[in-house]
Design an enzyme around this catalytic site. Structure first.
Site, PDB file in Angstrom:
ATOM      1  N   LYS A  90       0.911  -1.219   0.083  1.00 45.83           N
ATOM      2  CA  LYS A  90      -0.194   0.063   0.017  1.00 45.83           C
ATOM      3  C   LYS A  90       1.003   1.122   0.110  1.00 45.83           C
ATOM      4  O   LYS A  90       0.463   2.304  -0.599  1.00 45.83           O
ATOM      5  CB  LYS A  90      -0.784  -0.133   1.159  1.00 45.83           C
ATOM      6  CG  LYS A  90      -1.948  -0.951   1.080  1.00 45.83           C
ATOM      7  CD  LYS A  90      -2.940  -0.942   0.045  1.00 45.83           C
ATOM      8  CE  LYS A  90      -4.184  -1.663   0.153  1.00 45.83           C
ATOM      9  NZ  LYS A  90      -5.310  -1.527  -1.157  1.00 45.83           N
ATOM     10  N   GLU A 112      -9.667   6.015   3.056  1.00 45.01           N
ATOM     11  CA  GLU A 112     -10.663   4.758   3.873  1.00 45.01           C
ATOM     12  C   GLU A 112      -9.674   3.577   4.080  1.00 45.01           C
ATOM     13  O   GLU A 112      -8.629   3.431   3.395  1.00 45.01           O
ATOM     14  CB  GLU A 112     -11.787   4.444   2.767  1.00 45.01           C
ATOM     15  CG  GLU A 112     -11.318   3.603   1.683  1.00 45.01           C
ATOM     16  CD  GLU A 112      -9.981   3.920   0.706  1.00 45.01           C
ATOM     17  OE1 GLU A 112     -10.105   5.117   0.552  1.00 45.01           O
ATOM     18  OE2 GLU A 112      -9.437   3.344  -0.274  1.00 45.01           O
ATOM     19  N   SER A 379       1.369  -9.577  -0.872  1.00 49.51           N
ATOM     20  CA  SER A 379       1.232  -8.316  -0.743  1.00 49.51           C
ATOM     21  C   SER A 379       1.418  -7.825   0.549  1.00 49.51           C
ATOM     22  O   SER A 379       1.784  -6.592   0.624  1.00 49.51           O
ATOM     23  CB  SER A 379      -0.397  -8.014  -1.338  1.00 49.51           C
ATOM     24  OG  SER A 379      -1.048  -8.778  -0.427  1.00 49.51           O
TER      25      SER A 379
END
Lengths: 397, 280
Positions: A90, A112, A379
């Site tokens: 991210k 969010e 991830s």
């Protein structure tokens, strides 16, 4: 195929801009800023600098030898996004977006978050650049991802619980959009996935595409050739697009996006938008959605908060319809088995999101010959999920 | 009929829709339109039909009928809660269209269907346009459908003679106003604040200036809404706009009234707003 989207943000019939008029000038301003600065050498250099020195890129492409041996099929390589600063891919995107926010003179960022990884990544870059930060998070997700909530708070962010609707990621996104409408002049909305109104799906993809660019170079160095298969989990779909994008024109490389099957598609309790949904419009884009007959969005279920979302990025919808990428489903139970297998065979504790990709890769590897190569996007790391996992396995911590 | 004559007739029909006629009639009487929003199915479908008639009897000129959606991103807490109540009652887009058809048997008040795009998209644009028009709806407003994405729905609504109403906001620059009014008919709805729906204590100062700006680009009537909750605010807005939209404040009155006083309270509220506008 790499040239998508068109200038109004369409990937075939998907994508676009379905938002209230108040936000139209804001997304157009963002698109303009990205066009102006994103392509500049100065921006690219600065982005590359932080990815290297702050995030710790390039991340390794690691051959999971014991896992490969255990399965006895294709060689499984892990793209180690779990080793990024803050523990997931991210941060690649939030660095890119905050560099734009700074250039646009915005004083406040909002985001969010579902699993909290994007919230942490946003709070991190906000701290790093001294911007005010507010994170919207579903009240149910706050409960199941409490370590990340604490991290965000430590980083100086305000974490606002969202109690409307299903109290998860989609509702957090509704609330972030409401905040943005109300504070549009001074606020930059850092969307965490390849969804939302144009230019977000393109912007986030571009910032995440470093994953595939690196992996493509690395596998050629290690194996002297391109991989046979790419596997990544898909909630909104940012890590998967990030891995896939650099390979889209390599026709021989097959790709699979793994959706969250929850209790199984047939039970209706899942979060697999492509496998179990149909096209519709939500959160600014046209894409596959989980909805009832009347177009009301339905509640989703996944053990993984980061995949617990009723939609998917519009580029995935397009890649599904064209057949370039296959979309498969892994249930909660299978994901937990993947989690356990990777942890025990490699000493790597994966995030529950990434465990879906691991579980599918294990199935796939079995069917392929030993000289085949699979790259799995790992991830994120699983520290945030220990509470959920210990409950699922009935461990006493 | 020649092609040109057909085009002129089509244009005439467009300007003589029920919405345009209502604005024209009010203008002739030197009055402004009171546009009232309620959510279909809140508190229930039967009550919604009665409410529309009661609102009309007490001075409402145009009804905005909300089609509830599970994810009302542009709405504040009042209308979010109202949509949730309506959905819990099982209100569907078909129910909303039935309400219009029922009301149409007894009233000629213009009705605008107000909602989000996905339920309309799932209904099917052509099917929706036909159903709405044959029930007697006069316009459709889709909160999350800016002009750029509105082409297909616009074409279907044009075919059945239904207006497509668009929102403009304080963030709309000249370029945005131009693209939007180009597709708009019926009236233009100016959202007076950059924010979600909800009652507010005051009308923000810049609003008359924005409305003047919009008038440079279009002759369509301009309605102003978002936040208007008192007769005094309605009077203030009526002084410079062609229509005053009252939504959340009315929804609050409905939410806090029991079944026995529902029509009485809603009627009294609307009648007070209308009285305020007439003082202007």
């Amino acid at each position: 195929m790499k040239k998508m989207p068109d200038n109004l943000g369409h990937f075939g019939v998907y994508g676009g801009r379905y938002i209230s008029e108040t936000l139209m000038p804001a997304v157009m301003e963002l698109e303009e800023a990205y066009r102006k600065w994103g392509a500049s050498k100065q921006f690219k250099d600065e982005f590359a600098y932080y990815l290297k020195e702050y995030v710790g890129r390039p991340t390794p492409l690691y051959l999971a030898e014991r896992l490969t041996k255990k399965i006895g099929g294709a060689r499984i390589f892990l793209k180690r996004e779990d080793l990024c600063h803050t523990g997931a891919h991210k941060i690649n995107n939030t660095i890119g977006q905050i560099l734009l926010a700074k250039r646009m003179g915005k004083k406040r960022v909002i985001a969010e978050t579902g699993a909290g990884q994007h919230g942490v990544a946003t709070a991190t870059v906000a701290a790093m650049f001294g911007l005010e930060c507010e994170i919207f998070m579903g009240a149910d997700d706050i409960k199941r991802q409490s370590p990340n909530v604490f991290r965000m708070k430590l980083l100086g962010a305000k974490v606002t619980p969202v109690t409307s609707g299903s109290r998860t990621l989609k509702d957090a996104m509704n609330e972030a959009l409401r905040d943005w409408v109300s504070n549009v002049y001074n606020t930059f909305y850092i969307i965490g996935t390849v969804a939302g109104p144009h230019p977000y799906p393109m912007l986030v993809r571009d910032f995440q595409s470093v994953i595939g660019v690196e992996a493509r170079r690395q596998i050629k160095e290690i194996a002297g050739r391109l991989p046979d298969q790419l596997v990544a989990c898909v909630g909104g779909g940012s890590n998967s697009i990030g891995l896939f994008h650099a390979f889209l024109d390599d026709a021989a490389v097959r790709m699979t996006g793994v959706e969250a099957g929850g209790d199984g598609i047939s039970t209706g309790r899942h979060a697999a938008s492509i496998s179990g949904g149909r096209p519709g419009v939500l959160h600014g884009n046209k894409t596959y959605l989980l909805q009832d007959k009347w177009g009301q969005i339905i509640e989703t279920h996944s053990i993984s908060a980061g995949l617990d979302y009723p939609g998917v990025g519009p580029e995935h919808s397009y890649l599904n319809d064209t057949g370039r990428v296959e979309y498969k489903v892994i249930t909660d139970k299978e994901a937990l088995a993947g989690f356990k297998a990777l942890t025990l065979s490699e000493g790597i504790i994966p995030a529950l999101e990434s465990s879906h990709a691991v579980a599918y890769a294990m199935k796939l590897a079995k069917k392929l010959s030993k000289d085949s190569i699979i790259i799995v996007c790992l991830s994120g790391r699983g520290d945030k999920d220990l509470d959920t996992v210990s409950k699922a396995f009935n461990y006493q911590l | 009929m020649t092609v040109r004559a057909k085009a002129v007739k089509a244009k005439d029909e467009k300007v003589t829709g029920r919405l345009s006629r209502t604005f024209a009639a009010l203008r002739a009487r030197n009055e402004k339109a009171l546009i009232t929003f309620i959510t279909a199915g809140d508190p229930d479908i039967k009550a919604t039909k009665d409410l529309i008639l009661a609102l009309e009897a007490n001075g409402a000129d145009i009804i905005e009928l909300g089609m509830p959606f599970s994810d009302p991103m542009a709405d504040g807490p009042t209308i979010q809660a109202s949509s949730e109540r309506a959905l819990r009652k099982g209100t569907t887009p078909e129910d909303v269209i039935d309400i219009v058809a029922e009301v149409r048997k007894r009233s000629g008040i213009p009705i605008v269907l107000f909602g989000y795009y996905n339920p309309i998209f799932q209904y099917g644009l052509k099917r929706f346009a036909k159903a709405a028009a044959s029930a007697g709806a006069d316009g459709v407003l889709v909160v999350d459908l800016p002009a750029e994405e509105a082409g297909e729905l616009k074409a279907e609504l044009d075919r059945v003679g239904c207006d497509l109403i668009f929102l403009l906001t304080p963030t709309s620059n000249d370029g945005r106003i131009k693209v939007t009014v180009d597709k708009a008919s019926g009236f233009v709805y100016f959202v007076s604040v950059a924010g979600v729906t909800g009652a507010r204590a005051s009308v923000s100062r810049g609003v008359p200036g924005y409305v003047r700006k919009i008038r440079r680009f279009t002759d369509l009537p301009v309605g102003v809404g978002f936040g208007i909750s008192t007769p005094a605010q309605a009077k203030e807005v009526a002084a410079f706009a062609d229509g005053v939209v009252v939504g959340s404040a009315l929804v609050n009155v409905i939410a806090s009234s029991g079944a026995d006083v529902l029509l009485k309270n809603a009627g009294a509220f609307v009648s007070a707003i209308k009285a305020g506008m007439r003082q202007g």
